[in-house]
Design an enzyme around this catalytic site. Structure first.
Site, PDB file in Angstrom:
ATOM      1  N   LYS A 155      37.141  27.135  43.852  1.00 38.41           N
ATOM      2  CA  LYS A 155      35.959  26.557  42.890  1.00 38.41           C
ATOM      3  C   LYS A 155      36.162  27.717  41.294  1.00 38.41           C
ATOM      4  CE  LYS A 155      32.043  28.851  40.645  1.00 38.41           C
ATOM      5  NZ  LYS A 155      31.864  27.462  39.202  1.00 38.41           N
ATOM      6  N   GLU A 230      38.685  40.984  43.364  1.00 31.62           N
ATOM      7  CA  GLU A 230      38.718  40.974  42.535  1.00 31.62           C
ATOM      8  C   GLU A 230      38.154  41.041  40.974  1.00 31.62           C
ATOM      9  OE1 GLU A 230      42.002  42.298  41.538  1.00 31.62           O
ATOM     10  OE2 GLU A 230      43.240  41.257  43.472  1.00 31.62           O
ATOM     11  N   CYS A 264      40.499  41.477  32.695  1.00 30.36           N
ATOM     12  CA  CYS A 264      40.151  42.783  33.456  1.00 30.36           C
ATOM     13  C   CYS A 264      40.966  43.481  33.295  1.00 30.36           C
ATOM     14  CB  CYS A 264      40.347  42.211  34.798  1.00 30.36           C
ATOM     15  SG  CYS A 264      41.424  41.626  35.802  1.00 30.36           S
ATOM     16  N   GLU A 356      31.855  47.390  31.384  1.00 30.48           N
ATOM     17  CA  GLU A 356      32.873  46.454  30.217  1.00 30.48           C
ATOM     18  C   GLU A 356      31.986  45.420  29.640  1.00 30.48           C
ATOM     19  OE1 GLU A 356      33.946  43.281  33.809  1.00 30.48           O
ATOM     20  OE2 GLU A 356      35.684  43.901  33.743  1.00 30.48           O
TER      21      GLU A 356
HETATM   22  P1  NAP Z   1      31.099  35.817  37.405  1.00 35.78           P
HETATM   23  O1  NAP Z   1      29.940  35.658  36.366  1.00 35.78           O
HETATM   24  O2  NAP Z   1      30.742  36.980  38.521  1.00 35.78           O
HETATM   25  O3  NAP Z   1      32.019  34.456  37.639  1.00 35.78           O
HETATM   26  C1  NAP Z   1      33.000  34.394  38.619  1.00 35.78           C
HETATM   27  C2  NAP Z   1      33.001  32.708  39.087  1.00 35.78           C
HETATM   28  O4  NAP Z   1      32.170  33.544  40.475  1.00 35.78           O
HETATM   29  C3  NAP Z   1      32.177  31.592  38.217  1.00 35.78           C
HETATM   30  O5  NAP Z   1      33.150  31.368  39.100  1.00 35.78           O
HETATM   31  C4  NAP Z   1      31.042  32.113  38.847  1.00 35.78           C
HETATM   32  O6  NAP Z   1      30.908  30.305  38.886  1.00 35.78           O
HETATM   33  C5  NAP Z   1      31.482  31.573  40.267  1.00 35.78           C
HETATM   34  N1  NAP Z   1      29.427  33.098  40.880  1.00 35.78           N
HETATM   35  C6  NAP Z   1      28.855  33.139  40.250  1.00 35.78           C
HETATM   36  N2  NAP Z   1      28.259  33.004  40.854  1.00 35.78           N
HETATM   37  C7  NAP Z   1      27.353  32.894  42.493  1.00 35.78           C
HETATM   38  C8  NAP Z   1      27.530  33.083  43.017  1.00 35.78           C
HETATM   39  N3  NAP Z   1      26.129  33.839  43.599  1.00 35.78           N
HETATM   40  N4  NAP Z   1      28.162  32.890  44.646  1.00 35.78           N
HETATM   41  C9  NAP Z   1      29.041  32.813  44.038  1.00 35.78           C
HETATM   42  N5  NAP Z   1      29.822  32.505  42.945  1.00 35.78           N
HETATM   43  C10 NAP Z   1      29.045  32.709  41.584  1.00 35.78           C
HETATM   44  O7  NAP Z   1      32.344  36.373  36.134  1.00 35.78           O
HETATM   45  P2  NAP Z   1      33.198  35.477  34.824  1.00 35.78           P
HETATM   46  O8  NAP Z   1      31.938  36.065  33.771  1.00 35.78           O
HETATM   47  O9  NAP Z   1      33.566  34.372  34.964  1.00 35.78           O
HETATM   48  O10 NAP Z   1      34.446  36.336  34.337  1.00 35.78           O
HETATM   49  C11 NAP Z   1      34.442  37.387  34.256  1.00 35.78           C
HETATM   50  C12 NAP Z   1      34.412  39.041  34.877  1.00 35.78           C
HETATM   51  O11 NAP Z   1      35.628  38.787  36.112  1.00 35.78           O
HETATM   52  C13 NAP Z   1      34.721  40.517  34.405  1.00 35.78           C
HETATM   53  O12 NAP Z   1      33.777  41.178  34.999  1.00 35.78           O
HETATM   54  C14 NAP Z   1      36.275  40.322  34.985  1.00 35.78           C
HETATM   55  O13 NAP Z   1      36.811  41.542  34.642  1.00 35.78           O
HETATM   56  C15 NAP Z   1      36.122  39.774  36.327  1.00 35.78           C
HETATM   57  N6  NAP Z   1      37.997  39.430  36.301  1.00 35.78           N
HETATM   58  C16 NAP Z   1      39.039  40.377  37.353  1.00 35.78           C
HETATM   59  C17 NAP Z   1      39.496  40.117  37.309  1.00 35.78           C
HETATM   60  C18 NAP Z   1      40.454  40.731  38.764  1.00 35.78           C
HETATM   61  O14 NAP Z   1      41.847  40.362  38.974  1.00 35.78           O
HETATM   62  N7  NAP Z   1      40.514  41.977  39.039  1.00 35.78           N
HETATM   63  C19 NAP Z   1      40.439  38.910  36.686  1.00 35.78           C
HETATM   64  C20 NAP Z   1      39.565  38.311  36.033  1.00 35.78           C
HETATM   65  C21 NAP Z   1      38.743  38.724  35.502  1.00 35.78           C
HETATM   66  P3  NAP Z   1      30.410  29.924  37.482  1.00 35.78           P
HETATM   67  O15 NAP Z   1      31.347  29.640  36.931  1.00 35.78           O
HETATM   68  O16 NAP Z   1      29.775  28.395  37.820  1.00 35.78           O
HETATM   69  O17 NAP Z   1      29.147  31.123  37.073  1.00 35.78           O
END
Ligand code: NAP
Ligand code: MG
Length: 454
Positions: A155, A230, A264, A356
């Site tokens: 996804k 992650e 991240c 963050e």
């Molecule tokens: P997010 O809002 O947590 O969303 C990540 C993914 O999860 C998206 O595909 C999102 O779908 C999905 N999602 C949201 N709610 C969900 C639920 N209840 N159940 C299952 N899936 C769900 O994060 P983001 O805003 O896309 O990305 C930014 C974050 O990612 C930052 O905190 C960053 O640090 C972190 N990140 C971490 C790493 C690492 O390797 N540690 C790497 C890159 C990014 P939708 O898009 O459809 O809402």
């Protein structure tokens, strides 16, 4: 028919595509097909599975430019970065094609027989990725999962699905069956939530925010479903007085403003030793002011826009203008632009040092000695990445060992090499991706004892 969602180019604000938003029913049907496909995929001979993955990697590599251009339009990444990202996905698939034939168990000495361990694929793997690095992050999950003999439902983030959809087509053209690797577009709340809750999905790899990661782990716990998480970061870039200040200052903007800070691993806290504060900051200011923030399709672009208007609002909400030390420039619009911004913060508990921001904003602090540097670096709920700049090798190692974080680089800002492990301490995550052992996260271990005394 699924509902459709508009996809927007963040550099122009134009609608560039419409993509299906799957329902719960459609998601469940895709999971059922994936579970059925697992029965045959796990039996594909190792040499053949490796060959299919190699063909997939080659197909991604030969479509690198197309994928890169698609990512620039969908995510606003600079063309240089987007090429690296497509390349990284191809390299990762190729690397894990080599794991298929090395996925071996052990033979352990026992009395009265033979004891053998088998690594067996867990089944359907659900991979949920964020919008900031769509291609690499997806590949870090799906490549080792497919290599281990699992099937994958992927996804992408709802706003950046285009490269994942194209990569799945490239997999199918290379001979990987459609239901072995499928991309399920739609929202996290519907598609993601359904994947996590469905008992036919045996493992979840989630990359995204800590908040959603906690929710996913909670839902998965009810089924004892393993998760790799992650999550977010708040990494430190620690510059000691004995560092090569020219190099440290010239590369510091890249360490936090790359991908417009939507990384991240962004070093969003800059810790500078007091004795060199003025000389370092003078060099750093020059480097920040010269970051080229422009149309990401230009070869010269070093930073593009933020992903969305909503995200820009969030980034802006962190920045109190009275804290701004200096900043670079950016286009006025259309597009969700935000300039590279450097803050000085006196309150050590201010939210810009704790949360963050995920944008091109760095907060500067000073330290007096090594112990204080380590204490400040560790004064965070996160522990994903970080850099240490020093010409003293012993100090580089001591400070690396002292900082509670999964990935560190000394005199470098790199965070990811696909053949070394990657992941976070503390609220930055659980488990590791990449490196030689990543396939283990997609296997159960079965131990079999054979009685030879019968
Ligand atoms: P997010 O809002 O947590 O969303 C990540 C993914 O999860 C998206 O595909 C999102 O779908 C999905 N999602 C949201 N709610 C969900 C639920 N209840 N159940 C299952 N899936 C769900 O994060 P983001 O805003 O896309 O990305 C930014 C974050 O990612 C930052 O905190 C960053 O640090 C972190 N990140 C971490 C790493 C690492 O390797 N540690 C790497 C890159 C990014 P939708 O898009 O459809 O809402
Ligand atoms: Mg989000």
């Amino acid at each position: 028919m699924s509902d459709l969602r508009e996809i927007i180019n963040p550099a122009t604000e134009e609608v560039i595509a419409e993509v299906p938003a799957l329902s719960v029913k459609e998601t469940e049907a895709a999971i059922a097909r994936s579970a059925a496909a697992f029965a045959s995929w796990r039996k594909v001979a190792p040499g053949q599975r490796a060959a299919l993955l190699r063909a997939f990697a080659a197909n991604v590599m030969s479509h690198k430019e197309e994928l890169a251009l698609l990512e620039v339009r969908n995510s606003g990444h600079t063309i240089g970065n987007a090429r690296w990202e497509a390349n990284n996905a191809a390299d990762v698939i190729n690397y894990y094609s080599g794991s298929v034939e090395r996925l071996s168990g052990r033979q352990i000495p026992v009395a009265g027989g033979i004891d053998i361990t088998f690594k067996e694929p867990v089944g359907v793997v659900g991979i949920i990725v964020p919008w900031n690095f769509p291609m690499p992050i997806a590949s870090w999950g799906f490549a080792p999962a497919l290599a281990a003999g699992c099937t994958v439902v992927l996804k992408p983030a709802e706003i950046t699905p285009l490269t994942a959809m194209r990569i799945a087509e490239l997999a199918h053209e290379a001979g990987i069956p459609e239901d072995v690797f499928s991309v399920l577009t739609g929202s996290g709340r519907i598609v993601g939530e359904t994947m996590v809750a469905d008992p036919r999905v045996k493992k979840i790899v989630f990359t995204g925010s800590t908040e959603v990661g906690i929710h996913i782990q909670t839902v998965a716990a009810a089924q004892i479903k393993p998760v790799t998480l992650e999550l977010g970061g708040k990494s430190a870039n620690v510059v000691f007085a004995d560092a090569d200040l020219d190099k440290a200052a010239a590369t510091a903007p890249y360490s936090v403003f790359d991908n417009a800070g939507q990384d991240c691993c962004a070093r969003s806290r800059l810790l500078v030793q007091e004795s060199i504060y003025d000389s370092f900051m003078e060099r750093f200011e020059e480097a920040v002011r010269s970051v080229r923030v422009e149309d990401p399709l230009l070869e010269s672009a070093e930073m593009g826009p933020l992903i969305s208007a909503g995200h820009r609002k969030t980034v802006e909400s962190f920045v109190d203008e009275s804290m701004v030390l200096f900043r670079g420039s950016c286009p006025s619009g259309p597009g969700y632009w935000y300039p590279p911004t450097v803050l000085e913060v006196s309150d050590p508990n201010h939210r810009v040092l704790k949360e963050e921001i995920f944008g091109p904003v760095v907060a500067v602090q000073t330290f007096s000695d090594e112990d204080e540097a380590i204490a400040l670096a560790n004064d965070s709920d996160y522990g994903l990445s970080g850099s240490i700049w020093t010409s003293n090798l012993g100090r580089g190692i001591r400070v690396s060992r002292g900082i509670e974080t999964g990935n560190l680089s000394v005199n470098s800002h790199s965070s990811v090499r696909y053949w070394t492990p990657f992941g976070g301490y503390k609220r930055s995550g659980l488990g590791r991706e990449l490196g030689p052992d990543a396939t283990d996260a997609f296997c159960e271990i079965k131990n079999v004892f054979i009685n030879t005394d019968i």
